[in-house]
Scaffold this active site. Sequence first.
Site, PDB file in Angstrom:
ATOM      1  N   ARG A   7     -36.429   9.315 -12.632  1.00 24.65           N
ATOM      2  CA  ARG A   7     -34.998   9.297 -12.266  1.00 24.65           C
ATOM      3  C   ARG A   7     -34.548  10.580 -11.600  1.00 24.65           C
ATOM      4  O   ARG A   7     -33.410  11.015 -11.803  1.00 24.65           O
ATOM      5  CB  ARG A   7     -34.111   9.056 -13.501  1.00 24.65           C
ATOM      6  CG  ARG A   7     -34.053   7.652 -13.988  1.00 24.65           C
ATOM      7  CD  ARG A   7     -33.297   6.751 -13.021  1.00 24.65           C
ATOM      8  NE  ARG A   7     -33.719   5.377 -13.217  1.00 24.65           N
ATOM      9  CZ  ARG A   7     -33.192   4.582 -14.143  1.00 24.65           C
ATOM     10  NH1 ARG A   7     -32.198   4.985 -14.867  1.00 24.65           N
ATOM     11  NH2 ARG A   7     -33.643   3.367 -14.280  1.00 24.65           N
ATOM     12  N   ARG A  18     -27.739   9.370 -10.356  1.00 25.01           N
ATOM     13  CA  ARG A  18     -26.355   9.832 -10.483  1.00 25.01           C
ATOM     14  C   ARG A  18     -26.196  11.306 -10.808  1.00 25.01           C
ATOM     15  O   ARG A  18     -25.108  11.848 -10.682  1.00 25.01           O
ATOM     16  CB  ARG A  18     -25.633   8.985 -11.533  1.00 25.01           C
ATOM     17  CG  ARG A  18     -25.239   7.633 -10.985  1.00 25.01           C
ATOM     18  CD  ARG A  18     -24.798   6.711 -12.080  1.00 25.01           C
ATOM     19  NE  ARG A  18     -25.888   6.524 -13.016  1.00 25.01           N
ATOM     20  CZ  ARG A  18     -25.859   5.681 -14.040  1.00 25.01           C
ATOM     21  NH1 ARG A  18     -24.784   4.969 -14.263  1.00 25.01           N
ATOM     22  NH2 ARG A  18     -26.890   5.560 -14.825  1.00 25.01           N
ATOM     23  N   TYR A  28     -36.458  -7.974 -20.289  1.00 26.94           N
ATOM     24  CA  TYR A  28     -35.167  -8.206 -19.642  1.00 26.94           C
ATOM     25  C   TYR A  28     -34.953  -9.694 -19.362  1.00 26.94           C
ATOM     26  O   TYR A  28     -33.856 -10.226 -19.542  1.00 26.94           O
ATOM     27  CB  TYR A  28     -35.067  -7.408 -18.333  1.00 26.94           C
ATOM     28  CG  TYR A  28     -34.768  -5.939 -18.556  1.00 26.94           C
ATOM     29  CD1 TYR A  28     -33.543  -5.538 -19.088  1.00 26.94           C
ATOM     30  CD2 TYR A  28     -35.699  -4.959 -18.256  1.00 26.94           C
ATOM     31  CE1 TYR A  28     -33.260  -4.193 -19.304  1.00 26.94           C
ATOM     32  CE2 TYR A  28     -35.428  -3.607 -18.458  1.00 26.94           C
ATOM     33  CZ  TYR A  28     -34.207  -3.233 -18.990  1.00 26.94           C
ATOM     34  OH  TYR A  28     -33.934  -1.917 -19.204  1.00 26.94           O
ATOM     35  N   ARG A  65     -25.127   6.730  -1.660  1.00 24.70           N
ATOM     36  CA  ARG A  65     -25.353   5.389  -2.199  1.00 24.70           C
ATOM     37  C   ARG A  65     -24.122   4.507  -2.073  1.00 24.70           C
ATOM     38  O   ARG A  65     -24.233   3.322  -1.792  1.00 24.70           O
ATOM     39  CB  ARG A  65     -25.803   5.544  -3.662  1.00 24.70           C
ATOM     40  CG  ARG A  65     -25.388   4.481  -4.630  1.00 24.70           C
ATOM     41  CD  ARG A  65     -26.567   3.743  -5.187  1.00 24.70           C
ATOM     42  NE  ARG A  65     -26.262   3.061  -6.436  1.00 24.70           N
ATOM     43  CZ  ARG A  65     -25.490   1.987  -6.532  1.00 24.70           C
ATOM     44  NH1 ARG A  65     -24.887   1.496  -5.477  1.00 24.70           N
ATOM     45  NH2 ARG A  65     -25.299   1.408  -7.707  1.00 24.70           N
ATOM     46  N   ASP A 116     -36.244  -0.453  -8.030  1.00 27.89           N
ATOM     47  CA  ASP A 116     -36.012  -0.732  -9.447  1.00 27.89           C
ATOM     48  C   ASP A 116     -37.079  -1.704  -9.941  1.00 27.89           C
ATOM     49  O   ASP A 116     -37.652  -2.463  -9.144  1.00 27.89           O
ATOM     50  CB  ASP A 116     -34.618  -1.319  -9.692  1.00 27.89           C
ATOM     51  CG  ASP A 116     -34.222  -1.192 -11.162  1.00 27.89           C
ATOM     52  OD1 ASP A 116     -33.683  -0.136 -11.543  1.00 27.89           O
ATOM     53  OD2 ASP A 116     -34.495  -2.122 -11.945  1.00 27.89           O
TER      54      ASP A 116
HETATM   55  O1  CP3 Z   1     -35.756   8.644  -9.156  1.00 23.68           O
HETATM   56  C1  CP3 Z   1     -35.979   7.498  -9.604  1.00 23.68           C
HETATM   57  O2  CP3 Z   1     -36.676   7.316 -10.638  1.00 23.68           O
HETATM   58  C2  CP3 Z   1     -35.355   6.372  -8.855  1.00 23.68           C
HETATM   59  C3  CP3 Z   1     -36.030   5.073  -8.802  1.00 23.68           C
HETATM   60  C4  CP3 Z   1     -35.876   4.204 -10.027  1.00 23.68           C
HETATM   61  C5  CP3 Z   1     -34.703   3.482 -10.409  1.00 23.68           C
HETATM   62  N1  CP3 Z   1     -35.028   2.663 -11.445  1.00 23.68           N
HETATM   63  C6  CP3 Z   1     -33.374   3.557  -9.741  1.00 23.68           C
HETATM   64  C7  CP3 Z   1     -32.174   3.277 -10.556  1.00 23.68           C
HETATM   65  C8  CP3 Z   1     -36.891   3.855 -10.927  1.00 23.68           C
HETATM   66  C9  CP3 Z   1     -38.316   4.393 -10.990  1.00 23.68           C
HETATM   67  C10 CP3 Z   1     -36.336   2.882 -11.811  1.00 23.68           C
HETATM   68  C11 CP3 Z   1     -37.126   2.210 -12.843  1.00 23.68           C
HETATM   69  C12 CP3 Z   1     -36.441   1.477 -13.913  1.00 23.68           C
HETATM   70  N2  CP3 Z   1     -35.374   0.637 -13.827  1.00 23.68           N
HETATM   71  C13 CP3 Z   1     -36.881   1.466 -15.258  1.00 23.68           C
HETATM   72  C14 CP3 Z   1     -38.077   2.197 -15.776  1.00 23.68           C
HETATM   73  C15 CP3 Z   1     -37.772   3.631 -15.959  1.00 23.68           C
HETATM   74  C16 CP3 Z   1     -36.987   3.950 -17.204  1.00 23.68           C
HETATM   75  O3  CP3 Z   1     -35.885   4.495 -17.049  1.00 23.68           O
HETATM   76  O4  CP3 Z   1     -37.475   3.653 -18.288  1.00 23.68           O
HETATM   77  C17 CP3 Z   1     -36.009   0.634 -15.983  1.00 23.68           C
HETATM   78  C18 CP3 Z   1     -36.075   0.350 -17.477  1.00 23.68           C
HETATM   79  C19 CP3 Z   1     -35.071   0.104 -15.064  1.00 23.68           C
HETATM   80  C20 CP3 Z   1     -33.951  -0.827 -15.334  1.00 23.68           C
HETATM   81  C21 CP3 Z   1     -32.651  -0.123 -15.058  1.00 23.68           C
HETATM   82  N3  CP3 Z   1     -32.094   0.004 -13.791  1.00 23.68           N
HETATM   83  C22 CP3 Z   1     -31.830   0.584 -15.966  1.00 23.68           C
HETATM   84  C23 CP3 Z   1     -32.063   0.689 -17.450  1.00 23.68           C
HETATM   85  C24 CP3 Z   1     -30.773   1.148 -15.219  1.00 23.68           C
HETATM   86  C25 CP3 Z   1     -29.684   2.094 -15.722  1.00 23.68           C
HETATM   87  C26 CP3 Z   1     -28.368   1.491 -15.895  1.00 23.68           C
HETATM   88  C27 CP3 Z   1     -27.290   2.528 -15.704  1.00 23.68           C
HETATM   89  O5  CP3 Z   1     -26.528   2.387 -14.744  1.00 23.68           O
HETATM   90  O6  CP3 Z   1     -27.244   3.492 -16.475  1.00 23.68           O
HETATM   91  C28 CP3 Z   1     -30.948   0.766 -13.872  1.00 23.68           C
HETATM   92  C29 CP3 Z   1     -30.102   1.170 -12.729  1.00 23.68           C
HETATM   93  C30 CP3 Z   1     -30.689   2.215 -11.866  1.00 23.68           C
HETATM   94  N4  CP3 Z   1     -31.940   2.155 -11.313  1.00 23.68           N
HETATM   95  C31 CP3 Z   1     -30.066   3.430 -11.468  1.00 23.68           C
HETATM   96  C32 CP3 Z   1     -30.987   4.096 -10.630  1.00 23.68           C
HETATM   97  C33 CP3 Z   1     -30.809   5.402  -9.906  1.00 23.68           C
HETATM   98  C34 CP3 Z   1     -28.651   3.877 -11.910  1.00 23.68           C
HETATM   99  C35 CP3 Z   1     -27.707   4.290 -10.887  1.00 23.68           C
HETATM  100  C36 CP3 Z   1     -27.154   3.327  -9.872  1.00 23.68           C
HETATM  101  O7  CP3 Z   1     -26.853   2.145 -10.161  1.00 23.68           O
HETATM  102  O8  CP3 Z   1     -26.965   3.821  -8.737  1.00 23.68           O
END
Ligand code: CP3
Length: 357
Positions: A32, A36, A156, A45, A81
């Site tokens: 991550r 944000r 999920y 974004r 994602d």
């Molecule tokens: O720098 C990076 O790692 C960016 C790429 C990335 C994202 N998601 C972007 C994202 C990666 C590698 C992921 C993987 C991902 N997605 C995982 C595995 C990693 C981990 O955290 O365990 C999981 C479980 C997900 C599912 C997911 N997507 C979650 C739990 C969330 C967070 C929800 C929230 O808003 O707090 C997301 C949304 C998400 N994916 C964001 C980002 C940057 C949040 C910000 C946004 O919506 O712009």
Amino acid sequence: MAQAPIGRFDDAPFIRACRRQSVDHVPVWFMRQAGRSLPEYRAARGPGSILDAIARPELVAELTRQPVDRYGTDAAIFFSDIVVPVAAVGFGVDVAPGTGPVVARPFRAKEDLQRLRPLEPEVDTPYVIEAVDILVGVLGVPLIGFAGGPFTVASYLVEGGPSKNFTKVKALMHGEPAIWHELIERLTDMALASLRSQLDAGASAVQVFDSWAGILSPRDYAELVLPATRRIFAELSRTHPGVPTILFGVGTGELLALMATAGSTVIGVDWRVPLDEARRRVGPDVAVQGNLDPALCLSSWEVVAEETRDVLLRAGTAPGHVFNLGHGVLPETDPGILGQVVELVHAEARAGVRASS
Ligand code: CP3
């Protein structure tokens, strides 16, 4: 394990550390690292679903590069994602801000398998291939492609969204083992297709995020998840020999020895198990990645520096350590602190820290 050359990043510290070769500084990147916590991410974004942003290759390339430019990290994680493949075949998944993936009609029964047709990356996710292609031309560090681990993506789909106790997915695993098997095999095929498309487009390494696997007992993990995970790494080492592969999950202390048999070159470790102990659990044949507690990155620099040095000390001087957080960067993290962590990791390692015995 084959160490066939993979191209222009063969000598990059991140690739060398994954292969347990000597490095002149410990490589560092952050899960991550895009997101944000970065003002430039929020600005670029804009509003809307992250899945829309992910489908815009120029934007993805920019979001992937931002943390590398700011922090000087040794690798870039591709901006995407874990639910992209299942969303792309039309399972009906969105990612709700502040919540995570949500599924309109969760996976409940055998009939739902039909909603998971095979992924054809060129047709279903051409924007992923295009974005990787752009990045390979502009990035000065290795690009890490990724996919969700089969348990985490299944969780999920079955739970319908984030879960605390994972009761529905555990009920499926134990109550309907044949359906579970078919589900996880389909998700494994999708992960493999996605990972291969990222590697073919030029990614230098891949990470499998089985983030929530730590909710499982060792027996359930060994019997119901590990075989599919092994297939991912076995098939990748056949089609993409020499490419570093990382397997990561949270709360996996009791699973580390099992995960080390999955066939990846690196095991990602969260902050709960110190890296000296993690090395004992995974054995000498895999590298380790981790494991600064992301919550501590909200502390003063004195605390963060001490914890960073402790991670380096416990990793020791034997080759095969990639510095990272134990899980993703928290949105409220001060980006300045992460920049200081990168500087410290690079500098300390050059100074030659020793593991305490
Ligand atoms: O720098 C990076 O790692 C960016 C790429 C990335 C994202 N998601 C972007 C994202 C990666 C590698 C992921 C993987 C991902 N997605 C995982 C595995 C990693 C981990 O955290 O365990 C999981 C479980 C997900 C599912 C997911 N997507 C979650 C739990 C969330 C967070 C929800 C929230 O808003 O707090 C997301 C949304 C998400 N994916 C964001 C980002 C940057 C949040 C910000 C946004 O919506 O712009």
